[in-house]
Design a protein around this motif. Structure first.
Motif, mmCIF file in Angstrom:
data_model
loop_
_atom_site.group_PDB
_atom_site.id
_atom_site.type_symbol
_atom_site.label_atom_id
_atom_site.label_comp_id
_atom_site.label_asym_id
_atom_site.label_seq_id
_atom_site.Cartn_x
_atom_site.Cartn_y
_atom_site.Cartn_z
ATOM 1 N N ILE A 10 0.844 -1.193 0.000
ATOM 2 C CA ILE A 10 0.000 0.000 0.000
ATOM 3 C C ILE A 10 0.881 1.245 0.000
ATOM 4 C CG2 ILE A 10 -1.910 -1.173 1.157
ATOM 5 C CD1 ILE A 10 -1.230 0.438 3.668
ATOM 6 N N THR A 11 0.347 2.306 -0.568
ATOM 7 C CA THR A 11 1.094 3.560 -0.668
ATOM 8 C C THR A 11 0.512 4.627 0.241
ATOM 9 O OG1 THR A 11 -0.249 4.311 -2.522
ATOM 10 C CG2 THR A 11 1.751 3.069 -3.049
ATOM 11 N N GLY A 12 -0.552 4.297 0.938
ATOM 12 C CA GLY A 12 -1.206 5.247 1.835
ATOM 13 C C GLY A 12 -2.594 4.752 2.176
ATOM 14 N N TRP A 13 -3.425 5.653 2.642
ATOM 15 C CA TRP A 13 -4.801 5.299 2.935
ATOM 16 C C TRP A 13 -5.657 6.544 2.882
ATOM 17 C CZ3 TRP A 13 -0.745 4.414 6.208
ATOM 18 C CH2 TRP A 13 -0.577 5.335 7.234
ATOM 19 N N GLU A 14 -6.929 6.314 2.676
ATOM 20 C CA GLU A 14 -7.913 7.396 2.629
ATOM 21 C C GLU A 14 -9.073 6.955 3.503
ATOM 22 O OE1 GLU A 14 -11.097 8.096 -0.664
ATOM 23 O OE2 GLU A 14 -9.241 9.063 -1.308
ATOM 24 N N LEU A 24 -17.864 4.391 8.107
ATOM 25 C CA LEU A 24 -16.716 5.044 7.495
ATOM 26 C C LEU A 24 -16.199 4.166 6.368
ATOM 27 C CD1 LEU A 24 -13.796 3.694 8.673
ATOM 28 C CD2 LEU A 24 -14.729 4.714 10.719
ATOM 29 N N SER A 25 -15.523 4.810 5.464
ATOM 30 C CA SER A 25 -14.975 4.138 4.289
ATOM 31 C C SER A 25 -13.463 4.250 4.334
ATOM 32 C CB SER A 25 -15.515 4.809 3.020
ATOM 33 O OG SER A 25 -14.843 4.347 1.880
ATOM 34 N N VAL A 26 -12.796 3.137 4.092
ATOM 35 C CA VAL A 26 -11.334 3.110 4.066
ATOM 36 C C VAL A 26 -10.899 2.594 2.707
ATOM 37 C CG1 VAL A 26 -9.259 2.149 5.122
ATOM 38 C CG2 VAL A 26 -11.257 2.597 6.528
ATOM 39 N N ARG A 27 -9.960 3.286 2.123
ATOM 40 C CA ARG A 27 -9.411 2.880 0.824
ATOM 41 C C ARG A 27 -7.896 2.844 0.956
ATOM 42 N NH1 ARG A 27 -11.526 3.937 -4.697
ATOM 43 N NH2 ARG A 27 -13.266 4.949 -3.674
ATOM 44 N N PHE A 28 -7.275 1.782 0.416
ATOM 45 C CA PHE A 28 -5.825 1.626 0.478
ATOM 46 C C PHE A 28 -5.245 1.620 -0.938
ATOM 47 C CE2 PHE A 28 -7.456 -0.611 4.237
ATOM 48 C CZ PHE A 28 -6.744 0.044 5.233
ATOM 49 N N PRO A 29 -4.744 2.758 -1.426
ATOM 50 C CA PRO A 29 -4.065 2.747 -2.719
ATOM 51 C C PRO A 29 -2.855 1.805 -2.642
ATOM 52 C CG PRO A 29 -4.397 4.991 -1.935
ATOM 53 C CD PRO A 29 -4.744 4.078 -0.809
ATOM 54 N N GLN A 36 5.846 -0.010 -10.969
ATOM 55 C CA GLN A 36 4.825 1.030 -10.979
ATOM 56 C C GLN A 36 5.270 2.233 -10.151
ATOM 57 O OE1 GLN A 36 1.093 -0.414 -9.547
ATOM 58 N NE2 GLN A 36 -0.055 1.238 -10.490
ATOM 59 N N LYS A 37 5.009 3.426 -10.665
ATOM 60 C CA LYS A 37 5.355 4.664 -9.963
ATOM 61 C C LYS A 37 4.290 4.967 -8.911
ATOM 62 C CE LYS A 37 7.493 6.607 -14.061
ATOM 63 N NZ LYS A 37 7.384 7.630 -15.096
ATOM 64 N N LEU A 38 4.697 5.647 -7.844
ATOM 65 C CA LEU A 38 3.744 6.023 -6.799
ATOM 66 C C LEU A 38 2.580 6.830 -7.359
ATOM 67 C CD1 LEU A 38 6.052 6.983 -3.792
ATOM 68 C CD2 LEU A 38 4.581 4.977 -4.015
ATOM 69 N N SER A 39 2.871 7.696 -8.310
ATOM 70 C CA SER A 39 1.818 8.529 -8.897
ATOM 71 C C SER A 39 0.814 7.706 -9.708
ATOM 72 C CB SER A 39 2.436 9.620 -9.776
ATOM 73 O OG SER A 39 3.154 9.028 -10.851
ATOM 74 N N GLU A 40 1.166 6.473 -10.021
ATOM 75 C CA GLU A 40 0.288 5.606 -10.806
ATOM 76 C C GLU A 40 -0.379 4.530 -9.946
ATOM 77 O OE1 GLU A 40 3.136 4.039 -13.540
ATOM 78 O OE2 GLU A 40 3.112 5.812 -14.811
ATOM 79 N N ALA A 41 -0.304 4.668 -8.631
ATOM 80 C CA ALA A 41 -0.847 3.647 -7.732
ATOM 81 C C ALA A 41 -2.328 3.414 -8.005
ATOM 82 C CB ALA A 41 -0.647 4.067 -6.285
ATOM 83 N N ASP A 42 -2.729 2.166 -7.936
ATOM 84 C CA ASP A 42 -4.139 1.801 -8.050
ATOM 85 C C ASP A 42 -4.850 2.382 -6.830
ATOM 86 O OD1 ASP A 42 -6.569 0.206 -7.581
ATOM 87 O OD2 ASP A 42 -5.850 -0.985 -9.271
ATOM 88 N N PRO A 43 -5.990 3.058 -7.010
ATOM 89 C CA PRO A 43 -6.648 3.688 -5.867
ATOM 90 C C PRO A 43 -7.240 2.691 -4.867
ATOM 91 C CG PRO A 43 -8.006 3.893 -7.820
ATOM 92 C CD PRO A 43 -6.692 3.301 -8.263
ATOM 93 N N GLY A 44 -7.397 1.450 -5.259
ATOM 94 C CA GLY A 44 -7.973 0.457 -4.359
ATOM 95 C C GLY A 44 -9.481 0.594 -4.258
#
Length: 88
Positions: A10-14, A24-29, A36-44
Motif C-alpha cells: 500500500i502507498t497510503g490510505w484514505e 466510514l470508508s477506508v481505501r488503500f491505494p 509502478q510509480k507512486l503517482s500511478e498507484a491503483d486507488p484500491g
C-alpha cells in the motif's frame, strides 16, 4: 521472508466518514507491480465499516505492531548479547 507479502504494497490510505449512515470508508491505494510509480498507484476499493469494526481494526493493528516491536526489541537484545552492539 515470504515474497507474497509484498505483492501489493500500500502507498497510503484514505478514510472518509458517512455520518448519515454511521459508517466510514477506508481505501488503500497500492502498487500492482514492482515497476509502478507512486503517482500511478491503483486507488484500491473502498471498504465500508461501522465504528465498532473500525475500533476492532485499530486494536488488531495495535496488537500486530506491538508484536513486531517486541520481536525487533528481542532481536536487538540478542544481537547486543552476541556482539555487544545494537543495530537498528
Amino acid at each position: 521472508m515470504d515474497n507474497d507479502l509484498f505483492l501489493f504494497p500500500i502507498t497510503g490510505w484514505e478514510i472518509k466518514t458517512v455520518p448519515v449512515d454511521g459508517v466510514l470508508s477506508v481505501r488503500f491505494p497500492f502498487l500492482s507491480h514492482e515497476r509502478q510509480k507512486l503517482s500511478e498507484a491503483d486507488p484500491g476499493r473502498p471498504y465500508v465499516m461501522h465504528a465498532d469494526q473500525a475500533r476492532e481494526l485499530r486494536d488488531g493493528l495495535s496488537r500486530a505492531i506491538a508484536q513486531i516491536e517486541n520481536q525487533t526489541f528481542e532481536s536487538a537484545e540478542s544481537t547486543m548479547a552476541l556482539t555487544g552492539v545494537i543495530i537498528y
